[in-house]
Design an enzyme around this catalytic site. Structure first.
Site, mmCIF file in Angstrom:
data_model
loop_
_atom_site.group_PDB
_atom_site.id
_atom_site.type_symbol
_atom_site.label_atom_id
_atom_site.label_comp_id
_atom_site.label_asym_id
_atom_site.label_seq_id
_atom_site.Cartn_x
_atom_site.Cartn_y
_atom_site.Cartn_z
ATOM 1 C CB SER A 4 7.604 -7.089 3.858
ATOM 2 O OG SER A 4 6.106 -6.798 4.084
ATOM 3 N NE ARG A 13 -0.464 1.196 10.872
ATOM 4 C CZ ARG A 13 0.538 0.690 10.119
ATOM 5 N NH1 ARG A 13 0.554 0.031 9.003
ATOM 6 N NH2 ARG A 13 1.702 0.596 10.752
ATOM 7 N NE ARG A 14 -5.562 7.666 4.348
ATOM 8 C CZ ARG A 14 -5.427 8.271 3.820
ATOM 9 N NH1 ARG A 14 -6.379 8.585 2.605
ATOM 10 N NH2 ARG A 14 -4.497 9.215 3.758
ATOM 11 N N GLY A 15 -7.379 0.505 5.564
ATOM 12 C CA GLY A 15 -8.267 -0.617 5.200
ATOM 13 C C GLY A 15 -7.779 -0.893 3.720
ATOM 14 C CB VAL A 70 -0.978 -0.028 1.242
ATOM 15 C CG1 VAL A 70 -1.716 1.217 1.355
ATOM 16 C CG2 VAL A 70 -1.908 -1.263 1.481
ATOM 17 C CE1 TYR A 125 0.036 -10.162 3.198
ATOM 18 C CE2 TYR A 125 2.370 -10.179 4.730
ATOM 19 C CZ TYR A 125 1.309 -9.741 3.667
ATOM 20 O OH TYR A 125 1.684 -8.611 2.671
ATOM 21 C CG LEU A 159 -3.133 -5.540 3.600
ATOM 22 C CD1 LEU A 159 -2.386 -6.123 2.355
ATOM 23 C CD2 LEU A 159 -2.020 -5.510 4.753
ATOM 24 C CG PHE A 198 6.930 -16.408 -4.035
ATOM 25 C CD1 PHE A 198 5.675 -15.807 -3.711
ATOM 26 C CD2 PHE A 198 7.600 -17.516 -3.398
ATOM 27 C CE1 PHE A 198 5.059 -16.815 -2.674
ATOM 28 C CE2 PHE A 198 6.620 -18.316 -2.508
ATOM 29 C CZ PHE A 198 5.320 -17.863 -2.163
#
Lengths: 61, 327
Positions: free
Chosen positions: B40, B12-14, B6, B45, B16, B327
């Site tokens: 990362s 931090r706004r949704g 992002v 996740y 992702l 990857f």
């Protein structure tokens, strides 16, 4: 805040979506980037805010 | 899953979450039972159902401390090849390794050409071009190595690291021979390699494993997108039955009880043996993380005595998962 999310439809969108992570690695994706051959346009999702790409996520099988 | 990001103007706004929603729905609709990624940053996740499923690390071994514990009797011949020949010789070797190791994916011809063999100068990070070495053993290419020299000198003496991009052997003998070749290359002070699994043969090949200076980190993260298909799709070394009560807020189609019996998973109304989130099932999926480890860390709940041991007997695999590239 809600974002429109859809698959990329052309090379310009694809590169902008890939750059959403590429910038953090100092990487500016170009037309001959290896991701182009390994990641189909339709599997690269892009998040849009007011028409501008602000994020991306890809998948390849 | 790859290239997830992002822009810093919209963190931090949704964004992702919306992207992960779209990707996992698409993967589900395509009938692909699992998704895997390199994170990362590890905390990102788990909330989307990905569990840490493998570990890998890097080594940095000084030339003067890289002797093997048992002298190697060499039977093969190593030769340097050009990129075009490497593209022909190396894929069958990896294909044979992949049959034994969970966690590896099948590279397409384009992947080999554009990512594994390709060598654009901007990706060399100050080192020289990729070199390609093939080991001929018993009439076939049995191992290969891709590496770079990074020339460095101090007062006229070489302090150069040899950077191993990838080295694979399709048998213990082949693996030992290609690594001995790499460790013996002249005009290097040390050998550096990345993304090696914690059960890599080098640990028992060398006389001083501590001198490898192995530093381990999280590697592949796995998400079961379709629990039933994923559990039914892998190979198990032992039969038996276990009922999982799966919680999966992000992919609710997986929620509920699943009975895995002799390699097939179906929905069930039977009492659950183990309660866990989809992320923890992803952690255990490749056989590199045990249910006992997850229980010790309070990540799963054993509802029936002995269920964790039973599940581990089913999911265990002799070799740790290994994904040799990010990857």
């Amino acid at each position: 805040m809600s974002f429109e999310v859809r698959p990329t439809e052309d090379l310009r969108e694809f590169l902008a979506a890939v750059e959403s992570i590429g910038q953090y690695f100092g990487w500016h994706p170009t037309e001959d980037d290896p991701f182009r051959e390994n990641l189909p346009l339709e599997r690269m999702q892009a998040a849009f805010d007011d028409g501008r790409i602000v994020g991306g996520a890809g998948a390849s099988a | 899953m790859t290239v997830v990001g992002v822009y810093p103007t919209h963190r931090r706004r949704g964004a992702l979450r919306a992207l992960m929603r779209a990707q996992l729905d698409d993967i589900h609709e395509r009938g692909e039972p699992i998704s895997a990624l390199w994170a990362s940053e590890a905390p990102i996740y788990g909330r989307y159902g990905y569990g840490l499923a493998s570990f890998s690390g890097e080594i940095e071994v000084m030339r003067e401390r890289n002797e093997f514990a048992i002298p190697l009797e060499r039977r093969g011949t190593v030769r340097l090849v050009e990129a075009d020949e490497a593209a022909q010789l190396f894929p069958p070797v990896l294909a044979r390794v992949r049959r034994e190791r969970p966690g590896m994916f099948a590279r397409t011809e384009a992947w080999w050409r554009t990512r594994t063999i390709a060598d654009p100068p901007e990706r060399r990070q100050g080192a020289g071009p990729k070199r390609f070495a093939a080991l001929d053993l018993d009439g076939e290419t049995a191992a290969y190595a891709i590496y770079r020299h990074k020339p460095e000198f101090d007062a006229g003496s070489s302090t150069s690291p040899l950077r191993v991009v990838e080295a694979m052997g399709s048998s213990p003998q082949a693996s030992a021979e290609i690594w001995r070749f790499l460790l013996d290359i002249d005009w290097t002070a040390k050998t550096v390699a990345y993304l090696l699994p914690p059960d890599h043969p080098l640990f028992f090949l060398v006389a001083e494993p501590r001198r490898l200076r192995y530093r381990m980190a999280d590697a592949l993260w796995v998400r079961l997108v379709d629990v039933g298909a994923a559990l039914s799709g892998r190979t198990y070394l032992a039969g038996g039955a276990v009922v999982f009560d799966v919680r999966d807020a992000f992919c609710p189609w997986n929620e509920g009880r699943w009975k895995l019996e002799d390699g097939t998973a179906v929905r069930t109304d039977e009492d659950a043996d183990i309660r866990l989130d989809a992320a923890e099932l992803g952690s255990a999926y490749l056989g590199g993380v045990s249910f006992a480890e997850l229980a010790q860390a309070k990540r799963i709940e054993e509802l029936a005595e002995g269920a964790v041991a039973r599940a581990d007997a089913m999911f265990r695999w002799p070799l740790h998962p290994w994904c040799p590239e990010i990857f």
